[in-house]
Design an enzyme around this catalytic site. Sequence first.
Site, PDB file in Angstrom:
ATOM      1  N   HIS A  13       0.857  -1.190   0.000  1.00 24.19           N
ATOM      2  CA  HIS A  13       0.000   0.000   0.000  1.00 24.19           C
ATOM      3  C   HIS A  13       0.890   1.235   0.000  1.00 24.19           C
ATOM      4  CE1 HIS A  13      -4.026   1.841   1.385  1.00 24.19           C
ATOM      5  NE2 HIS A  13      -3.211   2.847   1.069  1.00 24.19           N
ATOM      6  N   HIS A  15       1.301   4.943  -2.269  1.00 24.91           N
ATOM      7  CA  HIS A  15       0.863   5.867  -3.318  1.00 24.91           C
ATOM      8  C   HIS A  15       2.081   6.565  -3.919  1.00 24.91           C
ATOM      9  CE1 HIS A  15      -3.404   5.465  -2.246  1.00 24.91           C
ATOM     10  NE2 HIS A  15      -2.981   5.394  -0.996  1.00 24.91           N
ATOM     11  N   HIS A  67       2.095  16.672  -6.767  1.00 19.84           N
ATOM     12  CA  HIS A  67       1.270  16.655  -7.969  1.00 19.84           C
ATOM     13  C   HIS A  67       1.704  17.729  -8.968  1.00 19.84           C
ATOM     14  CE1 HIS A  67      -1.982  14.547  -5.433  1.00 19.84           C
ATOM     15  NE2 HIS A  67      -1.379  13.661  -6.206  1.00 19.84           N
ATOM     16  N   THR A 100      -3.314   7.511  -9.510  1.00 16.87           N
ATOM     17  CA  THR A 100      -4.509   7.818 -10.294  1.00 16.87           C
ATOM     18  C   THR A 100      -4.097   8.478 -11.609  1.00 16.87           C
ATOM     19  OG1 THR A 100      -5.799   8.179  -8.267  1.00 16.87           O
ATOM     20  CG2 THR A 100      -6.692   9.077 -10.313  1.00 16.87           C
ATOM     21  N   HIS A 199      -9.736   1.026  -0.534  1.00 15.13           N
ATOM     22  CA  HIS A 199      -9.716   1.755   0.735  1.00 15.13           C
ATOM     23  C   HIS A 199     -11.074   1.517   1.394  1.00 15.13           C
ATOM     24  CE1 HIS A 199      -6.119   3.603  -0.836  1.00 15.13           C
ATOM     25  NE2 HIS A 199      -5.959   4.338   0.252  1.00 15.13           N
ATOM     26  N   GLU A 202     -12.370   3.506   6.252  1.00 17.96           N
ATOM     27  CA  GLU A 202     -11.577   4.655   6.686  1.00 17.96           C
ATOM     28  C   GLU A 202     -12.389   5.615   7.552  1.00 17.96           C
ATOM     29  OE1 GLU A 202      -8.196   6.112   3.974  1.00 17.96           O
ATOM     30  OE2 GLU A 202      -9.861   5.774   2.607  1.00 17.96           O
ATOM     31  N   ASP A 277       1.961   3.587   3.096  1.00 17.58           N
ATOM     32  CA  ASP A 277       0.946   4.499   2.567  1.00 17.58           C
ATOM     33  C   ASP A 277       1.605   5.622   1.770  1.00 17.58           C
ATOM     34  OD1 ASP A 277      -1.597   5.405   2.036  1.00 17.58           O
ATOM     35  OD2 ASP A 277      -1.914   6.330   3.985  1.00 17.58           O
ATOM     36  N   ASP A 278       2.276   6.538   2.471  1.00 13.31           N
ATOM     37  CA  ASP A 278       2.919   7.696   1.837  1.00 13.31           C
ATOM     38  C   ASP A 278       4.223   7.994   2.587  1.00 13.31           C
ATOM     39  OD1 ASP A 278       0.659   8.623  -0.036  1.00 13.31           O
ATOM     40  OD2 ASP A 278      -0.345   8.546   1.908  1.00 13.31           O
TER      41      ASP A 278
END
Length: 339
Positions: A13, A15, A67, A100, A199, A202, A277-278
Amino acid sequence: MDFFQKLPKIELHAHLNGSLSNSTLSELHVLKYGKEPATERDESFYKITAGQNLTLKECFQKFKYAHDLTDQPETLAYATRAVIRDFAVDNVIYLELRTTPKATYHMTKTQYLTTVLETIRQAQKDYPTVTVKLLPSIDRSKGLQEATENVSLVLEMHQLYPDIIKGMDLSGAPYGTKFSDFATILERAKVRGLKMALHCGEFPDDDEVWEMFQFGTDRIGHGTFIGGSNLKFAKTNRIPFECCLTSNVKCSTVKSYEDHHFKKLWKAKHEVCICTDDFGVFDTSLSDELRICSETYGLSTQDILQLQENTIEYTFASEAEKQQLTKLFDLFKNTLKDN
């Protein structure tokens, strides 16, 4: 920490844009903007990438920078390669990345996804110690039309990269949306053989969790608020939880490491794995997360080793790849015996 660093690790998991380290963000900034005179915006950027402790608001500001810095093929490829490199350096031997597909001023969604996939393919040659798969994501906050477009694109790309695209992720802010609206769209991918890593749980919504279980999720992203009959269902059906300790603590979905739901899941012998996760946003690594897990919940080195070995079965890898991962763990265990 030496044991956790040397331990072969599996990350399920992670991103892409959240896994850009401070140094990678700085390199991307120079790559995109050059060494221009610092603006007020840049001063904020350099504060956030200076390795200081950040507020939650500042942590999420890192997402915005990431981003912005990966909105063109050159920087996106650089970022993807850097993330794979950093996981390889942390001795991660199997990695499932999520992102994404995004249309920007500089590229289409097709270019975005192709850039990530081609970079993964090349990185497999440059960093052969880590096997990398991609789970393209649907951001539920972007609506149904966007989700439909992304699934169509993923199915098209899956024909070209069946060895890399192994599943899909449903993520994004869940508020104001219903999973049932996305189920039919995701079913298109499911019937084509793609796995689901949703997900799930949550926020407190037992009905949505049950809908996801009935749809058939292969893994549970976070699962923070899953309890009661849903928790029993997850255990009976051996649906693995992807637990992200530092992410949940820093985002305040749990009060502290001690209060994290991993504790009860482990004690009750649920299927569970540890993930980052991150790691860039929350300034951690999988080695750090496993160390925190060991120290907080009293897991021995053998427990941690078993936790990682169990995770092999939760991957979306082929049976041949799972066998190879098992061999790598056997080799590591032999080195422990020799020492």
